[in-house]
Design a protein around this motif. Structure first.
Motif, PDB file in Angstrom:
ATOM      1  N   ASP A 120       0.816  -1.220   0.000  1.00  0.00           N
ATOM      2  CA  ASP A 120       0.000   0.000   0.000  1.00  0.00           C
ATOM      3  C   ASP A 120       0.843   1.260   0.000  1.00  0.00           C
ATOM      4  O   ASP A 120       0.427   2.295  -0.527  1.00  0.00           O
ATOM      5  CB  ASP A 120      -0.920   0.017   1.226  1.00  0.00           C
ATOM      6  N   GLY A 121       2.030   1.190   0.596  1.00  0.00           N
ATOM      7  CA  GLY A 121       2.863   2.376   0.715  1.00  0.00           C
ATOM      8  C   GLY A 121       3.244   3.000  -0.610  1.00  0.00           C
ATOM      9  O   GLY A 121       3.520   4.209  -0.684  1.00  0.00           O
ATOM     10  N   ILE A 122       3.263   2.215  -1.675  1.00  0.00           N
ATOM     11  CA  ILE A 122       3.630   2.754  -2.989  1.00  0.00           C
ATOM     12  C   ILE A 122       2.638   3.831  -3.428  1.00  0.00           C
ATOM     13  O   ILE A 122       3.013   4.824  -4.045  1.00  0.00           O
ATOM     14  CB  ILE A 122       3.725   1.622  -4.030  1.00  0.00           C
ATOM     15  N   GLY A 123       1.384   3.651  -3.078  1.00  0.00           N
ATOM     16  CA  GLY A 123       0.365   4.620  -3.466  1.00  0.00           C
ATOM     17  C   GLY A 123       0.471   5.949  -2.747  1.00  0.00           C
ATOM     18  O   GLY A 123      -0.258   6.894  -3.071  1.00  0.00           O
ATOM     19  N   LEU A 124       1.375   6.039  -1.785  1.00  0.00           N
ATOM     20  CA  LEU A 124       1.554   7.281  -1.021  1.00  0.00           C
ATOM     21  C   LEU A 124       2.822   8.029  -1.404  1.00  0.00           C
ATOM     22  O   LEU A 124       3.147   9.044  -0.797  1.00  0.00           O
ATOM     23  CB  LEU A 124       1.563   6.960   0.477  1.00  0.00           C
ATOM     24  N   LEU A 125       3.539   7.520  -2.404  1.00  0.00           N
ATOM     25  CA  LEU A 125       4.752   8.204  -2.883  1.00  0.00           C
ATOM     26  C   LEU A 125       4.333   9.255  -3.901  1.00  0.00           C
ATOM     27  O   LEU A 125       4.442   9.070  -5.113  1.00  0.00           O
ATOM     28  CB  LEU A 125       5.722   7.187  -3.494  1.00  0.00           C
ATOM     29  N   HIS A 126       3.856  10.385  -3.414  1.00  0.00           N
ATOM     30  CA  HIS A 126       3.135  11.352  -4.232  1.00  0.00           C
ATOM     31  C   HIS A 126       3.952  11.970  -5.357  1.00  0.00           C
ATOM     32  O   HIS A 126       3.384  12.503  -6.311  1.00  0.00           O
ATOM     33  CB  HIS A 126       2.570  12.461  -3.337  1.00  0.00           C
ATOM     34  N   ARG A 127       5.263  11.911  -5.276  1.00  0.00           N
ATOM     35  CA  ARG A 127       6.084  12.523  -6.321  1.00  0.00           C
ATOM     36  C   ARG A 127       6.451  11.553  -7.439  1.00  0.00           C
ATOM     37  O   ARG A 127       7.142  11.939  -8.381  1.00  0.00           O
ATOM     38  CB  ARG A 127       7.355  13.107  -5.710  1.00  0.00           C
ATOM     39  N   PHE A 138       0.903 -10.269  -8.807  1.00  0.00           N
ATOM     40  CA  PHE A 138      -0.238  -9.767  -8.041  1.00  0.00           C
ATOM     41  C   PHE A 138      -1.517  -9.803  -8.890  1.00  0.00           C
ATOM     42  O   PHE A 138      -1.487  -9.748 -10.114  1.00  0.00           O
ATOM     43  CB  PHE A 138       0.034  -8.352  -7.529  1.00  0.00           C
ATOM     44  N   VAL A 139      -2.643  -9.879  -8.187  1.00  0.00           N
ATOM     45  CA  VAL A 139      -3.961  -9.946  -8.832  1.00  0.00           C
ATOM     46  C   VAL A 139      -4.593  -8.573  -8.915  1.00  0.00           C
ATOM     47  O   VAL A 139      -5.378  -8.286  -9.825  1.00  0.00           O
ATOM     48  CB  VAL A 139      -4.878 -10.913  -8.054  1.00  0.00           C
ATOM     49  N   SER A 140      -4.264  -7.694  -7.976  1.00  0.00           N
ATOM     50  CA  SER A 140      -4.871  -6.366  -7.940  1.00  0.00           C
ATOM     51  C   SER A 140      -3.849  -5.339  -7.485  1.00  0.00           C
ATOM     52  O   SER A 140      -2.778  -5.688  -6.969  1.00  0.00           O
ATOM     53  CB  SER A 140      -6.078  -6.354  -6.999  1.00  0.00           C
ATOM     54  N   LEU A 141      -4.204  -4.082  -7.658  1.00  0.00           N
ATOM     55  CA  LEU A 141      -3.378  -2.967  -7.208  1.00  0.00           C
ATOM     56  C   LEU A 141      -4.093  -2.255  -6.062  1.00  0.00           C
ATOM     57  O   LEU A 141      -5.325  -2.219  -6.026  1.00  0.00           O
ATOM     58  CB  LEU A 141      -3.153  -1.975  -8.351  1.00  0.00           C
ATOM     59  N   PRO A 142      -3.357  -1.679  -5.119  1.00  0.00           N
ATOM     60  CA  PRO A 142      -4.017  -0.962  -4.024  1.00  0.00           C
ATOM     61  C   PRO A 142      -4.790   0.239  -4.545  1.00  0.00           C
ATOM     62  O   PRO A 142      -4.362   0.900  -5.491  1.00  0.00           O
ATOM     63  CB  PRO A 142      -2.853  -0.540  -3.124  1.00  0.00           C
ATOM     64  N   ALA A 143      -5.918   0.515  -3.927  1.00  0.00           N
ATOM     65  CA  ALA A 143      -6.781   1.609  -4.376  1.00  0.00           C
ATOM     66  C   ALA A 143      -6.071   2.953  -4.325  1.00  0.00           C
ATOM     67  O   ALA A 143      -6.356   3.845  -5.139  1.00  0.00           O
ATOM     68  CB  ALA A 143      -8.049   1.648  -3.528  1.00  0.00           C
ATOM     69  N   ASN A 144      -5.134   3.105  -3.394  1.00  0.00           N
ATOM     70  CA  ASN A 144      -4.498   4.417  -3.253  1.00  0.00           C
ATOM     71  C   ASN A 144      -3.492   4.724  -4.361  1.00  0.00           C
ATOM     72  O   ASN A 144      -2.891   5.796  -4.368  1.00  0.00           O
ATOM     73  CB  ASN A 144      -3.856   4.576  -1.873  1.00  0.00           C
ATOM     74  N   ILE A 145      -3.320   3.810  -5.319  1.00  0.00           N
ATOM     75  CA  ILE A 145      -2.529   4.127  -6.510  1.00  0.00           C
ATOM     76  C   ILE A 145      -3.125   5.359  -7.205  1.00  0.00           C
ATOM     77  O   ILE A 145      -2.426   6.145  -7.840  1.00  0.00           O
ATOM     78  CB  ILE A 145      -2.500   2.931  -7.483  1.00  0.00           C
ATOM     79  N   LEU A 162      -3.137 -10.059 -13.180  1.00  0.00           N
ATOM     80  CA  LEU A 162      -3.825  -8.805 -12.846  1.00  0.00           C
ATOM     81  C   LEU A 162      -5.223  -8.796 -13.446  1.00  0.00           C
ATOM     82  O   LEU A 162      -5.405  -9.037 -14.640  1.00  0.00           O
ATOM     83  CB  LEU A 162      -3.012  -7.620 -13.357  1.00  0.00           C
ATOM     84  N   GLN A 163      -6.232  -8.486 -12.609  1.00  0.00           N
ATOM     85  CA  GLN A 163      -7.628  -8.574 -13.025  1.00  0.00           C
ATOM     86  C   GLN A 163      -8.233  -7.249 -13.475  1.00  0.00           C
ATOM     87  O   GLN A 163      -9.099  -7.220 -14.333  1.00  0.00           O
ATOM     88  CB  GLN A 163      -8.473  -9.129 -11.861  1.00  0.00           C
ATOM     89  N   SER A 164      -7.785  -6.143 -12.892  1.00  0.00           N
ATOM     90  CA  SER A 164      -8.417  -4.857 -13.202  1.00  0.00           C
ATOM     91  C   SER A 164      -7.418  -3.729 -13.029  1.00  0.00           C
ATOM     92  O   SER A 164      -6.379  -3.886 -12.389  1.00  0.00           O
ATOM     93  CB  SER A 164      -9.635  -4.615 -12.306  1.00  0.00           C
ATOM     94  N   LEU A 165      -7.762  -2.586 -13.595  1.00  0.00           N
ATOM     95  CA  LEU A 165      -6.888  -1.414 -13.543  1.00  0.00           C
ATOM     96  C   LEU A 165      -7.422  -0.381 -12.559  1.00  0.00           C
ATOM     97  O   LEU A 165      -8.635  -0.261 -12.378  1.00  0.00           O
ATOM     98  CB  LEU A 165      -6.774  -0.782 -14.927  1.00  0.00           C
ATOM     99  N   PRO A 166      -6.538   0.384 -11.945  1.00  0.00           N
ATOM    100  CA  PRO A 166      -6.985   1.411 -11.012  1.00  0.00           C
ATOM    101  C   PRO A 166      -7.514   2.637 -11.744  1.00  0.00           C
ATOM    102  O   PRO A 166      -7.225   2.848 -12.920  1.00  0.00           O
ATOM    103  CB  PRO A 166      -5.694   1.758 -10.253  1.00  0.00           C
TER     104      PRO A 166
END
Length: 231
Positions: A120-127, A138-145, A162-166
């Protein structure tokens, strides 16, 4: 290792190299460290002594985790660990509060690292501008992407499970010919030579690349993708 004026340490392709010495506290000038293509199994904890390090490439090595000492690398902008056998256990950098440790990171390459989950931490690397997660399990990506508002390239090539895109959005006011910038989605079900395709692709717009992703090709139809772009 004590070299007070050293700016770049280039060890790429030294395939017999299995370890590097601990870094001394005087190595404040080192900005670029390339150990890709070596047989190094562990990064030294003293990595944090390299307070001015901007680029770290440890691709195609034998390291299984990124030490937490990287949180001292406040100026790190590029981190590559392409084709490293990263551990899926909850330890090391990937399972820590990455946003607090690597808040200035702009390019992150975790491709072909045998990841069964995206932290999940990857989705918080705002820069982050460039994120490569290709070739993982992986099957999915964290929503915070979706919070990565500065992202311009998201590579998911060969992520066959991978099943779906963010849902992605661009918060900044970037425009082209007066129109808001939108993500281009490049998707293929059948095998495509990724390197040749990207050599011909138009990189003017931000891009999500999902070459050789059969589940995405089946689940994300054209009208659905158009709706995402409109949103």
């Amino acid at each position: 290792m004590e070299m007070e004026a050293l700016v770049t340490l280039l060890l790429s392709g030294c395939s017999n190299l299995e370890y590097i010495p601990e870094f001394g506290h005087k190595m404040k000038c080192l900005e670029h460290l390339y150990i890709d293509g070596t047989n190094i199994k562990k990064l030294p904890e003293s990595l944090g002594e390299l307070c001015n390090l901007r680029k770290l490439d440890a691709s195609e090595t034998s390291i299984q985790e990124i030490p937490l000492s990287v949180h001292y690398l406040k100026r790190l902008r590029l981190l590559r660990v392409h084709r490293c056998p990263l551990s899926s256990q909850s330890r090391g950098l990937l399972f820590s509060k990455m946003d607090l440790l690597l808040s200035g990171l702009k390019e992150l390459d975790l491709s072909y690292c045998n990841l069964s989950v995206v932290p999940d931490g990857i989705g918080l690397l705002h820069r982050l501008v460039d994120l490569d997660l290709s070739g993982n399990n992986f099957v999915s990506l964290p929503a915070n992407i979706s919070l990565l508002s500065n992202l311009r390239m998201l590579c998911l090539n060969n992520c066959k499970r991978l099943q779906s895109l963010p849902k992605l959005s661009i918060v900044s006011e970037d425009t082209l010919y007066g129109l808001p910038m939108r993500f281009n989605y490049i998707i293929s079900k059948k095998w495509v030579a990724v390197s040749k395709f990207h050599g011909r692709s138009n990189s003017t717009f931000p891009m999500v690349s999902c070459l050789n992703c059969p589940n995405i090709a089946e689940n994300e139809n054209g009208s659905h993708m158009a709706e995402k772009n409109i949103k």
